[in-house]
Each structure stands twice: as structure tokens, then as C-alpha cells.
Design a protein around this motif. Structure first.
Motif, PDB file in Angstrom:
ATOM      1  N   PHE A 117       0.795  -1.234   0.000  1.00  0.00           N
ATOM      2  CA  PHE A 117       0.000   0.000   0.000  1.00  0.00           C
ATOM      3  C   PHE A 117       0.827   1.283   0.000  1.00  0.00           C
ATOM      4  CE2 PHE A 117      -3.329  -2.819   2.214  1.00  0.00           C
ATOM      5  CZ  PHE A 117      -3.619  -3.406   1.004  1.00  0.00           C
TER       6      PHE A 117
ATOM      7  N   VAL B 284      -1.062   3.419  -2.215  1.00  0.00           N
ATOM      8  CA  VAL B 284      -2.224   3.999  -1.531  1.00  0.00           C
ATOM      9  C   VAL B 284      -1.773   5.247  -0.761  1.00  0.00           C
ATOM     10  CG1 VAL B 284      -3.995   3.586   0.217  1.00  0.00           C
ATOM     11  CG2 VAL B 284      -3.315   1.735  -1.334  1.00  0.00           C
ATOM     12  N   MET B 285      -0.605   5.126  -0.181  1.00  0.00           N
ATOM     13  CA  MET B 285      -0.059   6.208   0.640  1.00  0.00           C
ATOM     14  C   MET B 285       0.270   7.460  -0.177  1.00  0.00           C
ATOM     15  SD  MET B 285       3.503   5.971   2.818  1.00  0.00           S
ATOM     16  CE  MET B 285       4.548   5.591   1.403  1.00  0.00           C
ATOM     17  N   VAL B 286       0.599   7.288  -1.446  1.00  0.00           N
ATOM     18  CA  VAL B 286       1.058   8.465  -2.198  1.00  0.00           C
ATOM     19  C   VAL B 286       0.051   8.998  -3.215  1.00  0.00           C
ATOM     20  CG1 VAL B 286       3.472   7.847  -1.956  1.00  0.00           C
ATOM     21  CG2 VAL B 286       2.212   7.132  -4.007  1.00  0.00           C
ATOM     22  N   CYS B 287      -1.045   8.298  -3.441  1.00  0.00           N
ATOM     23  CA  CYS B 287      -2.000   8.837  -4.416  1.00  0.00           C
ATOM     24  C   CYS B 287      -2.655  10.062  -3.786  1.00  0.00           C
ATOM     25  CB  CYS B 287      -3.073   7.836  -4.797  1.00  0.00           C
ATOM     26  SG  CYS B 287      -4.345   8.612  -5.838  1.00  0.00           S
TER      27      CYS B 287
ATOM     28  N   PHE C 214      -5.044  11.758  -4.469  1.00  0.00           N
ATOM     29  CA  PHE C 214      -6.509  11.813  -4.548  1.00  0.00           C
ATOM     30  C   PHE C 214      -7.168  10.750  -3.684  1.00  0.00           C
ATOM     31  CE2 PHE C 214      -4.690  13.335  -8.495  1.00  0.00           C
ATOM     32  CZ  PHE C 214      -5.285  14.571  -8.600  1.00  0.00           C
ATOM     33  N   GLY C 215      -6.362   9.860  -3.138  1.00  0.00           N
ATOM     34  CA  GLY C 215      -6.951   8.774  -2.368  1.00  0.00           C
ATOM     35  C   GLY C 215      -7.698   7.807  -3.265  1.00  0.00           C
TER      36      GLY C 215
ATOM     37  N   ILE D 281      -6.381   5.050  -5.096  1.00  0.00           N
ATOM     38  CA  ILE D 281      -6.035   3.637  -4.951  1.00  0.00           C
ATOM     39  C   ILE D 281      -6.485   3.168  -3.577  1.00  0.00           C
ATOM     40  CG2 ILE D 281      -4.221   1.887  -5.118  1.00  0.00           C
ATOM     41  CD1 ILE D 281      -2.594   3.625  -6.713  1.00  0.00           C
ATOM     42  N   GLN D 282      -7.062   1.986  -3.540  1.00  0.00           N
ATOM     43  CA  GLN D 282      -7.581   1.471  -2.277  1.00  0.00           C
ATOM     44  C   GLN D 282      -7.151   0.018  -2.096  1.00  0.00           C
ATOM     45  OE1 GLN D 282      -9.477   3.080   0.171  1.00  0.00           O
ATOM     46  NE2 GLN D 282      -8.945   4.934  -0.966  1.00  0.00           N
ATOM     47  N   PRO D 283      -7.128  -0.411  -0.834  1.00  0.00           N
ATOM     48  CA  PRO D 283      -6.835  -1.820  -0.589  1.00  0.00           C
ATOM     49  C   PRO D 283      -8.002  -2.688  -1.079  1.00  0.00           C
ATOM     50  CG  PRO D 283      -6.664  -0.526   1.436  1.00  0.00           C
ATOM     51  CD  PRO D 283      -7.291   0.347   0.414  1.00  0.00           C
TER      52      PRO D 283
ATOM     53  N   ILE E  25       0.965   2.862   7.988  1.00  0.00           N
ATOM     54  CA  ILE E  25       1.437   3.877   7.047  1.00  0.00           C
ATOM     55  C   ILE E  25       1.630   5.163   7.853  1.00  0.00           C
ATOM     56  CG2 ILE E  25       0.884   5.265   5.015  1.00  0.00           C
ATOM     57  CD1 ILE E  25      -0.693   2.936   3.914  1.00  0.00           C
TER      58      ILE E  25
ATOM     59  N   TYR F 180       1.328  12.083  10.272  1.00  0.00           N
ATOM     60  CA  TYR F 180       0.211  11.198  10.584  1.00  0.00           C
ATOM     61  C   TYR F 180       0.731   9.785  10.722  1.00  0.00           C
ATOM     62  CZ  TYR F 180       0.088   9.325   5.810  1.00  0.00           C
ATOM     63  OH  TYR F 180       0.414   8.704   4.639  1.00  0.00           O
TER      64      TYR F 180
ATOM     65  N   GLY G 270      -6.716   3.320   3.462  1.00  0.00           N
ATOM     66  CA  GLY G 270      -7.472   3.989   2.396  1.00  0.00           C
ATOM     67  C   GLY G 270      -7.451   5.501   2.403  1.00  0.00           C
TER      68      GLY G 270
ATOM     69  N   THR H   4      -4.889   7.409   3.521  1.00  0.00           N
ATOM     70  CA  THR H   4      -3.561   7.999   3.723  1.00  0.00           C
ATOM     71  C   THR H   4      -3.059   8.824   2.545  1.00  0.00           C
ATOM     72  OG1 THR H   4      -2.534   5.959   2.980  1.00  0.00           O
ATOM     73  CG2 THR H   4      -2.861   6.217   5.351  1.00  0.00           C
ATOM     74  N   GLY H   5      -3.479   8.476   1.321  1.00  0.00           N
ATOM     75  CA  GLY H   5      -3.000   9.227   0.154  1.00  0.00           C
ATOM     76  C   GLY H   5      -3.244  10.721   0.316  1.00  0.00           C
ATOM     77  N   PRO H   6      -4.487  11.102   0.587  1.00  0.00           N
ATOM     78  CA  PRO H   6      -4.754  12.530   0.787  1.00  0.00           C
ATOM     79  C   PRO H   6      -3.973  13.118   1.959  1.00  0.00           C
ATOM     80  CG  PRO H   6      -6.802  11.367   0.362  1.00  0.00           C
ATOM     81  CD  PRO H   6      -5.728  10.319   0.483  1.00  0.00           C
TER      82      PRO H   6
ATOM     83  N   THR I 138      -1.025  12.261   2.973  1.00  0.00           N
ATOM     84  CA  THR I 138       0.332  12.489   2.494  1.00  0.00           C
ATOM     85  C   THR I 138       0.381  13.764   1.662  1.00  0.00           C
ATOM     86  OG1 THR I 138       0.656  10.109   2.388  1.00  0.00           O
ATOM     87  CG2 THR I 138       2.247  11.467   1.201  1.00  0.00           C
TER      88      THR I 138
ATOM     89  N   ILE J 107     -12.641   9.483   2.903  1.00  0.00           N
ATOM     90  CA  ILE J 107     -12.270  10.495   1.905  1.00  0.00           C
ATOM     91  C   ILE J 107     -13.291  11.633   1.916  1.00  0.00           C
ATOM     92  CG2 ILE J 107     -11.840  10.911  -0.549  1.00  0.00           C
ATOM     93  CD1 ILE J 107      -9.823   8.943   0.141  1.00  0.00           C
TER      94      ILE J 107
ATOM     95  N   TYR K  45      -9.305  20.656   1.288  1.00  0.00           N
ATOM     96  CA  TYR K  45      -8.594  19.636   0.511  1.00  0.00           C
ATOM     97  C   TYR K  45      -9.446  19.177  -0.667  1.00  0.00           C
ATOM     98  CZ  TYR K  45      -7.319  14.997  -1.041  1.00  0.00           C
ATOM     99  OH  TYR K  45      -7.046  13.928  -1.847  1.00  0.00           O
TER     100      TYR K  45
ATOM    101  N   THR L  38      -8.387  19.350  -4.575  1.00  0.00           N
ATOM    102  CA  THR L  38      -8.147  18.217  -5.487  1.00  0.00           C
ATOM    103  C   THR L  38      -9.065  18.278  -6.678  1.00  0.00           C
ATOM    104  OG1 THR L  38      -9.718  16.884  -4.275  1.00  0.00           O
ATOM    105  CG2 THR L  38      -7.394  16.541  -3.792  1.00  0.00           C
TER     106      THR L  38
END
Ligand code: FAD
Ligand code: SF4
Lengths: 147, 492, 417
Positions: free
Chosen positions: A94, A97-100, A102-103, A105-107, C325, C358, C365, C367-369, C371, C394, C401, C405
Motif C-alpha cells: 500500500f 495507496v499512501m502516495v496517491c 486523490f486517495g 487507490i484502495q486496498p 502507514i 500522521y 485507504g 492515507t493518500g490525501p 500524504t 475520503i 482539501y 483536489t
């Protein structure tokens, strides 16, 4: 190419997710089979906020952070620019998941791998979400105008 | 009162082998028929169902079937189940029964008792794919004498226009859809009496603006932002009464467009308070012509009522360039049921009579006749043109093309199809890009069919169809009906 | 144009992609010191665990380098001659370059403990390491892992999956010290222990005896068939230093990833990266950064002008069903917002109007935002997190935010040229 929202006409009905889920994981678009026999999972999340809704789909970034981040090389871009996951190679760390930002990508439901929009590249024709949106709120756009 | 005797009108059947609990039915039904709880248990409240089919059409697995609620009253040819239900409703509420759309009662439809002619041997039929076929129609006063000033005319490439449906009664997206379609098909849409929203100004050349008894949104700018002006005297669904847009539908945007306070009732008086005679009408027509510098034809719309031919004659003499007649099947966003269902006359009779009267009086050339109210398909169009109309207005058919399922609950403002509503969330459901395409498709299909029927009759221009009653034969009609329609019986 | 890349790993692969995005013709030569091809280091623990076949270890498909027309030479570079534009290999061959990239990565730190040189004391850093450890695995035996960083934890997981008894020894008071707060580290430790891994924090190994024992600072001796040393890594910057390039903790580069010599670039674990949050340069040995740096360096070598703003410290680790994460500044302070539900938890540190750190456990699910908000330093006050921290999703992210986006429509990331 990417799926673009026209949230002015998004009803938040969720059919995009239903058809997305059935288009993946080998269900070949058979909605009843997917939901009655399997555990289908939509690639894009539908976000509803203060009477507005839109799907949080992949932007297929030009310099995709997820591809940079993937520790296994599972995330790739095909010749058409579609960012996809080779699930054989995915170990479910993941990092993507951590770097997208926009959120998107999901598990997967069992947390064994990451899943994302692949513009239904395995199937012919338009991505399922676009094809089945009842109100034309989604379209397949070439390049989105940048602000 | 606790016990309601109003049992459900419909029942919603869910095929459990198909239902996947996606919840689309739940989130799409504004009437809260469907429910899904956290445990995945689903149930329905049949009583709330208006039979609009929104859920069934969107259901991705076709798991839903909506049928009449299987509760029969003892058969009675006089006291129908509808009569009983209406009484129960009034006994519970003490109110006037309200309804929407057009008169659904089983009165005789003359369209269904008229047959068209076709050429065989003695004259050739025409293949519209090979030969030119002229549908271009001009509306207005075409009786100008030599040396007289040219009178403004409306040019239609297909003799079908969209009826007046006001913003407020319908959503802005309906108007956007119809305006785009009208422009694309070179015909006209009509603002109705609710003013012209600023988003629609760009369609001026395809727009007919209405001036009704409430005078909503009427300004010099409004009148000039159009191809024609229409004075609305009456409407087929509710002749003799005015309009009432309930406060809940008067959103800020509607209010701005109508130039009235938001969230207040918008009342159109029954009569125009400045029209009590033909002379008064002449004055208003002249006023509007002056205001538009004689550049735009002025239409006058009335409901088809008992002495319609005399009324129409008076209207022509008052200076109307177009007379639009709305038959008793005409639809509405809201009307008292008794009025909708019991007042007026059929459009077929009205057009036949008015056309004849104007011809007899030698003034038919000074006016165009537009028929409205209950035109369902291209054959109806051809028949009404043969009875004497120059063009038609379609309202119900246009809305059905956009998704209307005739559930007749327009007056509630809770239209699940985003049509008869001003609610922002519901209005979204009609994407005007899609709506326009659907309306265009409908007109294209009709255009094609009209050409085919004309070709079959050996007619290659719509001018030769107009008032050509020889092309019609009556079937199953009484002698006096045939006479009123000006046609002979099939086989005669 | 002759491009030469020293090192054949993530940064190198990124560089090839970057160069080819701008120059289809130039000659690319990669000097592969490990002689194993471009494989992905993080997967060696999976190889060891037996959950991934070696065929899936390669970072890019087999045909990648051929397709990109990049020549790979197996051999270790021993010297760079910047004046001549030449790289000299251990076997005496030399390779000429016009533009050179140093992607030499890092190597594990080996502490000077007595007994560390014994053959059953290993690091887990290369494919070869994994193969050598493989030979030492004894089901039922005990493995001691020194260090509880990312590599230590992944090594422990792999050995546990191979049925060894595993003991983790960590000098600091908590595990994953760079990643976790004391609170979240406790949860992670509990998870490891529940799975049967023994965790000793605040303990230091003093020596490793010939009798297969690890002796701790408190005198306790742990019997061990195998010891894995995972106490950190250090950039391989000898080549650069010898060539007279400016170095610090790692090779020093400018915003274009160029070293003090204008014909030499550097990327990946070997460089000092600008930490966006602190503004200081640090070694951040992170794969996502390695690829991006390689890519941007490649772009610049081929004549584009791509700026690299730096990165933030971030990592995703999962072991035995727990997904952690975390990102941001481990030394940060500010308002801490917490959320917890069952085995999942989230900890946000907000300094003034900025999210600076964080830590998420079993809730990947969202964590992307987080980050993105941290990295892009989006201005969002603590109060705006109320809805989100009650129920992280989300849709519940701060409105600022979401609005941002939706404006991004495009990627919001870096782009060459
Ligand atoms: C077990 C393990 C798990 C990891 N998990 C993660 C993770 O989950 N997330 C994460 O972000 N990072 C992780 N990492 C770190 C990640 O692997 C590194 O950040 C990444 O590999 C750095 O890539 P690089 O190209 O900069 O350097 P390296 O991968 O170190 O590659 C450099 C290469 O250059 C070669 N080289 C060095 N000197 C020379 C020379 N003189 N001549 C020729 N060749 C030379 C080296 O032998 C090596 O092959 C993990 C590492 C390990 C070992
Ligand atoms: S998954 Fe996210 S980061 Fe990757 S391409 Fe799509 S939007 Fe960009």
C-alpha cells in the motif's frame, strides 16, 4: 485518457460502482453473478458531500506518484497512458495507496493487494462507469484542461 | 382521523434472486418507497409509489416489477374504483383533487377514428428518400396585400413545436433540453408564462415568449429576446381558471426569472384583467407589436371550448398572427382534476371547425393555426394538419421523450425524473445534453414518418396537406361527427 | 550523447525512463555492481518468506532495458575520472560518459560488535543476502534480529513465516522509532507479540558468541541459530568522494539533482534529499523517492529542466496482517488528534495550520490525501479536521482539501520540462 466527472449531473446513484465492480475480477460485466456469487469491489469510490457527489477516479497522472512509489514494479503505465496494477506482482504494501494524492487507490477487501481504475482495459469499449452512468455525468476525456 | 381507506395504487415486486442490494432504488425514490437497513434487509412502502418507474428503470439487475395493487373492488360499471378512491381522498382531506399532465379519461379520440389515404395506380406515391419533400412551414399572417408592409413570419423546418411549459412548472433543464432541440431542428420552443431564464437568452431565435395573466417576467427585453410573442388566454387542461405555482416550487432562481418574491405562491389570475372583449385583446396585441417594433408575429393561445370557432374568428380580427388552440387533452403541471377531466372539447373537432369557419369568412390566410393538446405521434400530426392546422405544439410527448412516465404527480414538485420540479437535486436528473438529444431524435423520427405518410399519399409539400380532408376517412364515427370533422366515412 | 549510470536499481530504472522521455537516441550504459539485474530490494524478504518466486523480483519486465536500448554491464565501478569523463571498472575496463548518474544506493551499517564477523550473522539487503540466509534457516531454531526498523521487521516476519522463533532486539524504547509514536508503537509491538515474535526494546546487543548466543546489555544471553543485523544503512558515496564531489551525509545535489560537477548527477539512497517539512537536507532512503529522483535526474541529464522540491519522510509497512502507514516529521509537535476503532487507529499531528505528521494503523485507504496535505503543506486548521477525525473517510476530509483536489483535475505532481 481518464474518466472525467461532470458532477453537476452526478446523481450519486452509485451505478458506476455497481458496473465497475462487475467489470473487474473476472466477472465480465455480469452484475448478478458478480454480486450473488462473488465479492465484487468497485475501483472508484463515490464521494457524497453536501448534496454533491462525484466519483474519485484515477487521473492517470502523467508522472504518476503511484508508479514512482510502487516497490515491486506492479504499477505500470500502458502504451495508452493507462496506469494499471499487475496484481500478480502486487504484495499489498500500500505504498501506492499512501502516495496517491486523490486517495484513489484502495486496498482490496481482503487487504491482500491494491486495486485501482484501469479504464476497464481488459474489456472492449468504454469503461463501464462511463457506459452505464444513467445521466451522462461521466465521460472519457482525452487530456483534461489544466487550471 | 386515523384510518385511511386509500390502499396503495401500485405494488412493488422485488425479485430476490436478482436484487443485489446496491441501493439505487432507495436513493432514487424521492417518495421513499424503498428502504434498506444496515442488516441488508429491504422493504417497500407500496402506498408511496406513484408508478413513475424511476427505480425499475435504473435497477441494474431488473429486479423490480411495478404492478397495479391487486385489490379489486366489486365490479361496478358505474362506480369505478377511481370514483371510490377519489371520494375516499376527499373525505380524508376536504380538498380539491389536484393532478398533473393531461386528461386520461376514456373519451373518444378522433385521431383513432381517422384513417389516411395512400396512392395506388391512378397517382404515384413518392419515395421521400429519393424525391425532395417539403416540410418547411411559415406561421403568421400571410395575407399581406401588394404594397403592404411584409408581416413577420416564423419559419419551421418541421411543423412541430414545443408547447409552453414554464420554468417553475418544469425544471430549467427541461427548457434547456427543448431550447437546444428547437434550435437544432429549426423549430421553436415556448417559455410558458414563467419568464425567460438568463441561461436561455442565447436561444432567442428559436424562442416564443409568453405573456399570460400573471405577466411574470415580462419586460421589453423579454419580448425582444424571442422570435415571437404569445398571449396566453387559456390552456386545454384547465380552461377558465388561472394558474397557481405553489410556493415550494418558487425557488430563488424561479423567483428571479418571474420577478416575484422567492418562496411565495405565484398566482396567475383566471382572466387577464385587461381583457374583457375582443377589442381589449386587439389592444394588447397591438401593444405587443409596438413593443417589438412589428418585428415579431403575435400568437394567441386559447383552450378549445364550446364556441371556439367564433372565438378564433374574433382573435384573428383582433390582429392575432397565430392562433394556438389547446384541446381538452392538453397537459399541465397542476390542475384541479375535475376541471382537467371535464372541460373543453377535442382538438380534432376544434381545428376542423375553426379552419372551416376562417375559410368561410375569407380570413384563413391572415392567420396560422397551431394545434396542441394530445398529439401523441406523427400520424396525429398528419391528421391534424389534414384537418386544417398549420403546425402543432407538443408538450406531453416532448416530456415523455425526456423521461416523463406520466405518473401525474407533477403538482407535488417531487418529480423523480427531474422534469416537473425545481428542486436542485431532482433537477440534476435531467442532463440537458442528453435531453436535447432525445428531443431531437423524437423530432427527427417524426419528421421522417411524416414524410413517409405524405409520400404515400402522393404529396410532396406540407402546404398540400394542410386542410386536405380528402386524405382523411372516418371510421366508426356517427354521421354528425363526420360532418363536423368535414370528412367522409371509410369506404364512402 | 553518452549516458552512464552507476548502480542498477530503482533510481537507475527511473533514470532510464527519464532520459528516454526526452532523448530517444542517446547511448545508455548501466554499470551493475551486484550483477543480478534490476531487482527490487523490498521483495527479498518475500523471497525469503517463500511468498514470492524469484522470477517476480525484477523491478521492470525482462525486456525493459532492451526496449529502452540501455546496455547493462555487469561489473563494479572503482573510480571516476571527471576530467576524462571516464568510469573505471574493477576489471580494468573503462566506460566513457558525457553525462553520469550516481545511483549507487546504500549499504547496511555493520556495528563493531565482537563476533559480528561469524558466518551466521547476516544482513538482509541484497538478493545474495537472502540466498545466504536461506541456507541458514532452521525450522524451530531461533533467529535474533538486531534493529526494529523496516528491514528488521520484514526480516522478522519472513523468518517467522519460515517457522523460526524470532526475537527482535531494539536499542530504543520502542520499535520502528523513525515511523511510529510511542502510542502506536505499543500497538504494533502487541501485534508482533500476539503473532509469536518476541520484542525486546531498550536493549542493546553487546556481543555475539561463538556458542551461538547473543549477549544483551543486561547480561541475558539469547541462543541464536541466526542473527540478522538491521541497524541502519549508509550511502555508498566513496566513489563520489574520491572523485572530488561535494558530500555530506550523502552526496550533495542541487534542485536539478546535479552534483558539484555539472556533468554528474546523483539520485536515490545515495543522496541527501531536501526534507520539505524541515527544509534541511537529509538522507531519506525511500524507494518512492529513489524512483522519482532517478526519473527527474534522467530528464535533466537529457536536457530538460525538472525541479525536484525534495520529499517528506514516509513509509508503508505491513507485517502479519497489520498495515502501518506513516508520514511527516517524526520530531514534530503540535495538536494531536486521535481516532481508534478496534484494531485500527489514526494519529494526526497538527502544527498551527499544517498537518505535519500522521500515523495510521490498519486504515490505509485515507492515507493518500493525508500524504498530499502534509507534503504540499496545505493550510488547514485543526478545527477543520473535526468531521474527519470522528469518522475518517475520503468524503470527510477537510473541505479545503476536497476543493483543491477537484481543482487539480490533473496530477498535481511533478512533470518534466
Ligand atoms: C528488505 C528491504 C525492504 C525495503 N522495503 C522498503 C519499503 O517498503 N519502502 C521503501 O520506501 N523502501 C524500502 N526499502 C529501501 C529501498 O529498497 C531503497 O530505498 C531503494 O532500493 C533505493 O534504491 P537505489 O536505486 O537508490 O539504491 P539501491 O537499491 O541501494 O541500489 C544501488 C545499486 O548500486 C550498486 N552499486 C553500489 N556501488 C556501485 C559501484 N561502485 N559500481 C556498481 N554498482 C554499484 C549496489 O550494489 C546496488 O545494486 C527496503 C529495503 C530493503 C533492503
Ligand atoms: S492512482 Fe492516484 S497517483 Fe496513481 S495515477 Fe491514479 S490518480 Fe495518479
Amino acid at each position: 485518457m481518464k474518466v472525467q466527472n461532470n458532477s453537476e449531473y452526478c446523481l450519486g446513484c452509485g451505478l458506476c460502482q455497481v458496473y465497475c465492480a462487475a467489470a473487474h475480477d473476472g466477472y465480465n460485466g455480469n452484475v448478478i453473478k458478480a454480486f450473488k456469487k462473488g465479492t465484487p469491489q468497485a475501483r472508484a469510490g463515490l464521494i457524497k458531500k453536501n448534496h454533491e457527489s462525484w466519483i474519485n477516479t484515477c487521473r492517470h497522472c502523467q508522472d504518476a506518484p503511484c508508479i514512482n512509489a510502487c516497490i515491486t514494479g506492479a504499477l505500470q503505465k500502458d502504451e495508452k497512458g493507462t496506469v494499471f496494477i499487475d496484481s500478480q506482482r502486487c504484495v499489498g504494501c500500500f505504498t501506492c495507496v499512501m502516495v496517491c494524492p486523490f486517495g484513489h487507490i484502495q486496498p482490496s477487501r481482503d487487504s491482500s493487494r491494491a486495486i485501482k481504475c484501469d479504464l476497464c482495459r481488459g474489456l472492449s469499449g468504454t469503461p463501464a462507469c462511463v457506459a452505464f452512468c444513467p445521466n451522462g455525468a461521466l465521460r472519457l476525456a482525452e487530456e483534461v484542461d489544466r487550471p | 382521523m386515523t384510518l385511511s381507506m386509500l390502499t396503495p395504487a401500485f405494488t412493488v415486486g422485488r425479485n430476490e434472486e436478482r436484487c443485489i442490494r446496491c441501493g439505487v432504488c432507495v436513493n432514487q425514490c424521492i417518495n421513499e418507497v424503498h428502504h434498506l437497513d444496515e442488516d441488508g434487509f429491504m422493504w417497500v412502502t407500496d402506498k408511496n409509489c406513484v408508478g413513475c418507474h424511476r427505480c425499475a428503470v435504473l435497477c441494474p439487475t431488473q429486479a423490480l416489477a411495478i404492478t397495479e395493487f391487486p385489490l379489486a373492488f366489486r365490479p361496478n360499471n358505474y362506480w369505478s374504483s377511481a370514483s371510490l378512491r377519489e371520494i375516499y381522498a376527499q373525505a380524508e382531506t376536504g380538498g380539491v383533487l389536484l393532478t398533473g399532465m393531461g386528461n386520461p379519461r376514456p373519451y373518444r379520440s378522433y385521431f383513432d377514428h381517422l384513417l389516411l389515404n395512400a396512392s395506388q395506380v391512378t397517382n404515384p406515391s413518392i419515395d421521400p428518400l429519393r424525391e425532395p419533400m417539403e416540410l418547411t412551414t411559415y406561421l403568421g399572417n400571410q395575407a399581406a396585400m401588394l404594397g403592404e408592409r411584409e408581416k413577420p413570419l416564423l419559419k419551421l423546418e418541421v411543423p412541430v413545436m414545443f408547447s409552453a411549459m414554464s420554468y417553475g412548472a418544469v425544471s430549467l433543464n427541461v427548457q434547456k433540453s427543448l431550447a437546444r432541440a428547437a434550435r437544432e431542428m429549426a423549430t421553436f420552443w415556448n417559455t410558458g408564462e414563467g419568464g425567460l431564464h438568463s441561461d436561455l437568452k442565447e436561444y432567442a431565435d428559436s424562442t416564443i415568449v409568453q405573456v399570460a395573466s400573471g405577466r411574470f417576467g415580462v419586460t421589453p427585453d423579454y419580448l425582444n429576446n424571442a422570435a415571437a410573442v404569445e398571449i396566453k388566454i387559456g390552456q386545454g387542461a384547465k380552461p377558465g381558471i388561472g394558474g397557481h405555482l405553489p410556493a415550494e416550487k418558487v425557488s430563488a432562481d424561479v423567483a428571479k426569472t418571474r420577478m416575484i418574491p422567492a418562496w411565495s405562491d405565484a398566482i396567475s389570475p383566471a382572466p387577464h384583467h385587461d381583457i374583457y372583449s375582443i377589442e381589449d385583446l386587439a389592444q394588447l396585441i397591438e401593444t405587443l407589436k409596438v413593443a417589438t417594433n412589428y418585428q415579431k408575429p403575435v400568437s394567441v393561445k386559447v383552450a378549445a371550448v364550446h364556441n371556439i370557432s367564433a372565438i378564433a374568428s374574433g382573435m384573428v380580427r383582433a390582429g392575432a398572427d397565430i392562433v394556438a388552440i389547446d384541446g381538452f387533452r392538453g397537459a399541465t403541471g397542476a390542475a384541479p382534476m375535475r376541471i382537467r377531466d371535464n372541460i373543453g372539447i377535442p382538438i380534432e373537432m376544434a381545428i376542423a371547425q375553426v379552419d372551416q369557419r376562417l375559410r368561410d369568412e375569407g380570413i384563413r390566410q391572415s392567420v396560422s393555426l397551431v394545434a396542441a393538446g394530445g398529439i401523441r405521434n406523427s400520424a396525429d400530426v398528419v391528421k391534424i394538419l389534414a384537418l386544417g392546422a398549420d403546425a402543432v405544439y407538443i408538450g406531453t410527448a416532448a416530456l415523455i421523450a425526456l423521461g416523463c412516465h406520466l405518473c401525474q404527480t407533477c403538482f407535488t414538485g417531487r418529480c423523480n425524473w427531474g422534469i416537473a420540479t425545481t428542486d436542485r437535486q431532482l433537477s440534476k436528473r435531467l442532463n440537458p445534453e442528453i435531453g436535447a438529444i432525445r428531443a431531437i431524435n423524437l423530432l427527427k423520427a417524426w419528421e421522417h414518418e411524416i414524410k413517409e405518410m405524405m409520400g404515400g399519399m402522393g404529396i410532396n409539400a406540407v402546404d398540400s396537406l394542410r386542410g386536405n380532408r380528402l386524405m382523411l376517412k372516418g371510421i366508426g364515427l356517427e354521421q354528425h361527427e363526420l360532418e363536423l370533422l368535414g370528412v367522409t366515412a371509410a369506404g364512402d | 550523447m553518452r549516458y552512464v549510470i552507476i548502480g542498477n536499481c530503482i533510481a537507475a530504472a527511473g533514470a532510464v525512463e527519464g532520459i528516454r522521455s526526452a532523448d530517444q537516441k542517446g547511448e545508455i550504459t548501466i554499470i551493475d555492481g551486484e550483477k543480478r539485474g534490476c531487482y527490487t530490494r523490498p521483495l527479498i524478504s518475500y523471497l525469503l518468506a517463500g511468498s514470492k518466486p524469484s522470477s517476480l523480483l525484477y523491478y521492470r519486465p525482462e525486456e525493459f532495458f532492451a526496449q529502452q536500448q540501455a546496455r547493462v554491464i555487469a561489473g563494479r565501478a572503482v573510480r571516476i575520472d571527471p576530467a576524462e569523463g571516464q568510469v573505471v571498472l574493477e576489471d580494468g575496463r573503462s566506460v566513457d560518459y558525457d553525462r553520469l548518474l550516481l545511483a549507487t544506493g546504500a549499504s547496511p551499517v555493520i556495528p563493531g560488535l565482537p563476533g559480528i564477523e561469524q558466518p551466521w550473522v547476516k544482513t538482509l539487503y541484497t538478493w545474495k543476502d537472502a540466498e545466504e540466509i536461506e541456507a541458514l534457516i532452521e525450522a524451530g531454531g531461533t533467529a535474533v534480529v538486531l534493529g526494529s526498523g523496516l528491514i528488521g521487521i520484514k526480516a522478522a516476519e519472513a523468518l517467522h513465516q519460515r517457522n523460526m522463533k524470532v526475537v527482535i532486539v531494539e536499542k530504543q524504547e520502542q520499535i520502528l522509532p523513525r515511523l511510529l509514536s510511542p502510542w502506536s508503537a505499543t500497538a504494533a509491538t502487541r501485534h508482533l507479540e500476539e503473532q509469536g515474535i518476541q520484542v525486546l526494546t531498550g536493549r542493546e546487543a553487546m556481543s555475539i558468541t561463538e556458542q551461538h548466543q547473543v549477549e544483551l546489555d543486561n547480561g541475558v544471553k539469547i541462543p541464536a541459530q541466526l542473527v540478522i543485523v538491521a541497524v541502519g544503512t549508509r550511502p555508498n558515496q566513496a566513489l563520489a568522494r574520491d572523485a572530488g564531489l561535494e558530500t555530506g551525509q550523502g552526496i550533495i545535489v542541487n534542485r536539478h539533482l546535479q552534483t558539484s560537477n555539472p556533468n554528474i548527477w546523483a539520485a536515490g539512497d545515495v543522496i541527501e534529499t531536501r526534507n520539505i517539512l524541515s527544509g534541511t537536507a537529509e538522507v531519506m532512503a525511500l524507494l518512492p523517492l529513489a524512483h522519482l529522483e532517478g526519473y527527474l535526474a534522467g530528464c535533466n541529464m537529457a536536457g530538460k529542466s525538472a525541479n525536484y522540491p525534495g520529499g517528506i519522510f514516509l513509509n508503508a509497512v505491513h507485517f502479519m496482517g497489520m498495515h502501518i502507514i506513516a508520514a511527516g516529521d517524526p520530531n514534530s509537535s503540535g495538536t494531536v488528534l486521535n481516532w481508534q476503532e478496534g484494531q485500527s487507529s489514526l494519529e494526526l499531528t497538527i502544527d498551527g495550520e499544517y498537518l505535519v505528521r500522521y500515523i495510521s494503523i490498519n486504515i490505509p485507504g485515507i492515507t493518500g490525501p493525508l500524504t498530499a496535505i502534509t507534503e504540499k503543506q496545505m493550510k488547514i486548521a485543526a478545527g477543520e479536521w473535526q468531521e474527519f477525525i470522528k469518522q475518517p473517510s475520503i468524503a470527510n476530509l477537510p473541505a479545503a482539501y476536497l476543493a483543491e483536489t477537484r481543482r487539480w483535475e490533473d496530477d498535481g505532481s511533478l512533470r518534466c520540462g
